[in-house]
Write a protein that holds these residues in place. Sequence first.
Motif, PDB file in Angstrom:
ATOM      1  N   ARG A 231       0.827  -1.215   0.000  1.00 43.43           N
ATOM      2  CA  ARG A 231       0.000   0.000   0.000  1.00 43.43           C
ATOM      3  C   ARG A 231       0.857   1.259   0.000  1.00 43.43           C
ATOM      4  O   ARG A 231       0.492   2.268  -0.581  1.00 43.43           O
ATOM      5  N   ASN A 232       1.977   1.174   0.710  1.00 46.29           N
ATOM      6  CA  ASN A 232       2.887   2.329   0.778  1.00 46.29           C
ATOM      7  C   ASN A 232       4.308   1.867   0.509  1.00 46.29           C
ATOM      8  O   ASN A 232       4.763   0.876   1.096  1.00 46.29           O
ATOM      9  N   ILE A 234       8.004   3.518   0.738  1.00 46.62           N
ATOM     10  CA  ILE A 234       8.603   4.709   1.351  1.00 46.62           C
ATOM     11  C   ILE A 234      10.110   4.706   1.119  1.00 46.62           C
ATOM     12  O   ILE A 234      10.810   3.773   1.525  1.00 46.62           O
ATOM     13  N   THR A 258       7.215   1.583  -9.322  1.00 48.99           N
ATOM     14  CA  THR A 258       6.015   1.638  -8.481  1.00 48.99           C
ATOM     15  C   THR A 258       4.850   2.276  -9.231  1.00 48.99           C
ATOM     16  O   THR A 258       3.711   1.782  -9.188  1.00 48.99           O
ATOM     17  N   ARG A 264       0.566   4.374  -8.259  1.00 51.99           N
ATOM     18  CA  ARG A 264       0.581   5.326  -7.146  1.00 51.99           C
ATOM     19  C   ARG A 264       1.990   5.869  -6.945  1.00 51.99           C
ATOM     20  O   ARG A 264       2.969   5.265  -7.373  1.00 51.99           O
ATOM     21  N   GLN A 265       2.071   6.978  -6.268  1.00 51.82           N
ATOM     22  CA  GLN A 265       3.355   7.626  -6.053  1.00 51.82           C
ATOM     23  C   GLN A 265       4.089   7.022  -4.862  1.00 51.82           C
ATOM     24  O   GLN A 265       3.464   6.549  -3.902  1.00 51.82           O
ATOM     25  N   VAL A 266       5.405   7.053  -4.949  1.00 51.44           N
ATOM     26  CA  VAL A 266       6.246   6.651  -3.828  1.00 51.44           C
ATOM     27  C   VAL A 266       6.276   7.774  -2.798  1.00 51.44           C
ATOM     28  O   VAL A 266       6.317   8.955  -3.151  1.00 51.44           O
ATOM     29  N   LEU A 267       6.269   7.411  -1.533  1.00 49.06           N
ATOM     30  CA  LEU A 267       6.398   8.405  -0.468  1.00 49.06           C
ATOM     31  C   LEU A 267       7.877   8.645  -0.192  1.00 49.06           C
ATOM     32  O   LEU A 267       8.677   7.706  -0.192  1.00 49.06           O
ATOM     33  N   HIS A 269      10.546   9.936   2.576  1.00 54.47           N
ATOM     34  CA  HIS A 269      10.750  10.282   3.980  1.00 54.47           C
ATOM     35  C   HIS A 269      12.123  10.921   4.101  1.00 54.47           C
ATOM     36  O   HIS A 269      13.151  10.272   3.905  1.00 54.47           O
ATOM     37  N   ASP A 369       0.004  -1.727   7.654  1.00 55.55           N
ATOM     38  CA  ASP A 369      -0.836  -1.661   6.445  1.00 55.55           C
ATOM     39  C   ASP A 369      -0.016  -1.927   5.184  1.00 55.55           C
ATOM     40  O   ASP A 369      -0.103  -1.215   4.187  1.00 55.55           O
ATOM     41  N   GLY A 371       3.272  -1.764   4.358  1.00 51.45           N
ATOM     42  CA  GLY A 371       4.246  -0.773   3.889  1.00 51.45           C
ATOM     43  C   GLY A 371       5.591  -1.415   3.577  1.00 51.45           C
ATOM     44  O   GLY A 371       5.950  -2.467   4.131  1.00 51.45           O
TER      45      GLY A 371
END
Length: 591
Positions: A231-232, A234, A258, A264-267, A269, A369, A371
């Motif tokens: 879902r995520n 990072i 991705t 969807r976009q990569v987050l 951090h 979730d 990640g």
Amino acid sequence: MASSSANLWVLLGLGLAGILIVTRRLKKAVKEDFGAFVERFQLLPPPQPAPPKAPHPLTGLTFAVSDVFDVEGFITGFGHLDWVQTHEIASRTSPVVSALVDSGATCVGKTVVDEMAYSISGENKYYGTPTNPAAPARIPGGSSCGAAVVVAASLADFSLGIDTDGGVRVPAGFCGVLGFRPSYGAASQIGIIPVSSSFDTVAWFAKDPSVLRRVGHVLLQLPFAVQRNPRNIIIADDCFQLLKIPGDHVAQTVIKSTEKLFGRQVLRHENLGEYLDSRLPSLKAFYQEKSNGEAKYCSLRSLANVMELVKRHEFKKNHEEWVSSAKPTLNPLIAAQILEKLEMSDKEIEECHTIRNKMRATLNSFLMDDGILVIPTVADPPPKLGGKEVLSSDYLRRAFSLLSLASVSGCCQVTIPLGFHDKCPVSVSLIARHGGDRFLLDTAQIMYASLQEQADLVAKSKISAKVVSQETSAEIAKEKGNQAFKEKQWLKAIGFYSEAIKLSNGNNATYFSNRAAAYLELGSFIQAQDDCTKAINLDKKNVKAYLRRGTAREMLGFYKEAIEDFKYALVLEPTNKRAATCADRLRKLFQ
């Protein structure tokens, strides 16, 4: 007497020939297995079950095991010949090795490990350093160096190693293969020589992500579950800042893959270390105490410090007596680290374990979730064989700052190769929460092909950008040369034109022709003639090059050749007055 002397020379000749043949055979044998094996043997799987039962899950696959796993009938060598001489033959095979054989795979031998599996270099003075198939002049990485080389050289489909502080992840990154370190405690450690029981994890290598996944299902006894996409995803930007190669290449590969796969976009951090600071104040306090109150603080470095202290403490506890007796034969650096006085109270050991548990909870919460955390596997490209870099504190600090994340937290991590940079393998690592092994193996299989494709595209785009940049720089150098020529600074003009030629890899006729003009002004007619010839070879229609070569040849006394150049210039440009005048003048004088 003469006959005896002749016979002696014949015998000597045959002896030397025999030595040469044996030497060549030995070199060929070493080259064929890349120096990866300690012993070759076969552990054959049981017969296939009769239909309609399904065949064994690893049928047809071969594997090798690092020389820290017990195999019945063999001494587990631990990377040291004296260890072999002072220990008994194993009475039974490690359960993880047996599980793989029972699942249909054939074990083909034991592979070299670092001396006492203690280092991450892969260099072993007793068995020799296995040759890194991906970069032969570079170290293979350790401690499970031979196991990585076996897979990289396609001598086995997969292999087993032990990962304490990077023992599988580092050689996977350096040799350009997949490496999987499962969640701490997920695989049995029975029948394995311990290095540091708090961090030791059975891990494995493969080239094919489906093989990596199949092995994981057997070793970890994973239950059936529906495959889930992350879902995520990072990217830890501060971790990529540790890289000694352009980190954006790796990050862009993950981002594009991705977006293509999951839409969807990569987050991003910005500071994982700062996040850990805020969640783990006890880690900061522990680090400052152990570093004599050093003000500069980074959680990643602190984790590496905790990992090193615990590893040394537990290794001493397991092997100090044997190391003390074998000290003269040990690598002095390893012996010094192991035997150095290390005062750690029971309270401090307990504090380290508390930090480990908090670190696991922190990363589990961070990656909830489904990640995935993306970090570099190693900060540096593989160092050169015999180099001093592997002993550098800066090199080790960068390496362990990244490796300690999974080692201390016990989370699972997969290393994925991403091609090459400057002829050295590049990789990226994905980390999932503790217990998320099936999810991470699935994710690696889903993303692998896309990551390879995007890595190729990013590499090609960087090469194209570099070429464009060089072309622009070459044009700038040429314009500077033209300006110097106008100012009658002939030597300066030659310097700029030479720079333009170098930047264009000698593929631009104009740069050679322009330099020839400057050489003519200086009276350097031979150099001018040579440059014009190069220009003409690149561009048969370069009129200026023919005119300038004609002038140079005329000054050198090659009149016939000069007339031919001027005549050819006229063919290309019938209205060129200079070519007509020069050709006509030379014809009247010499024909």
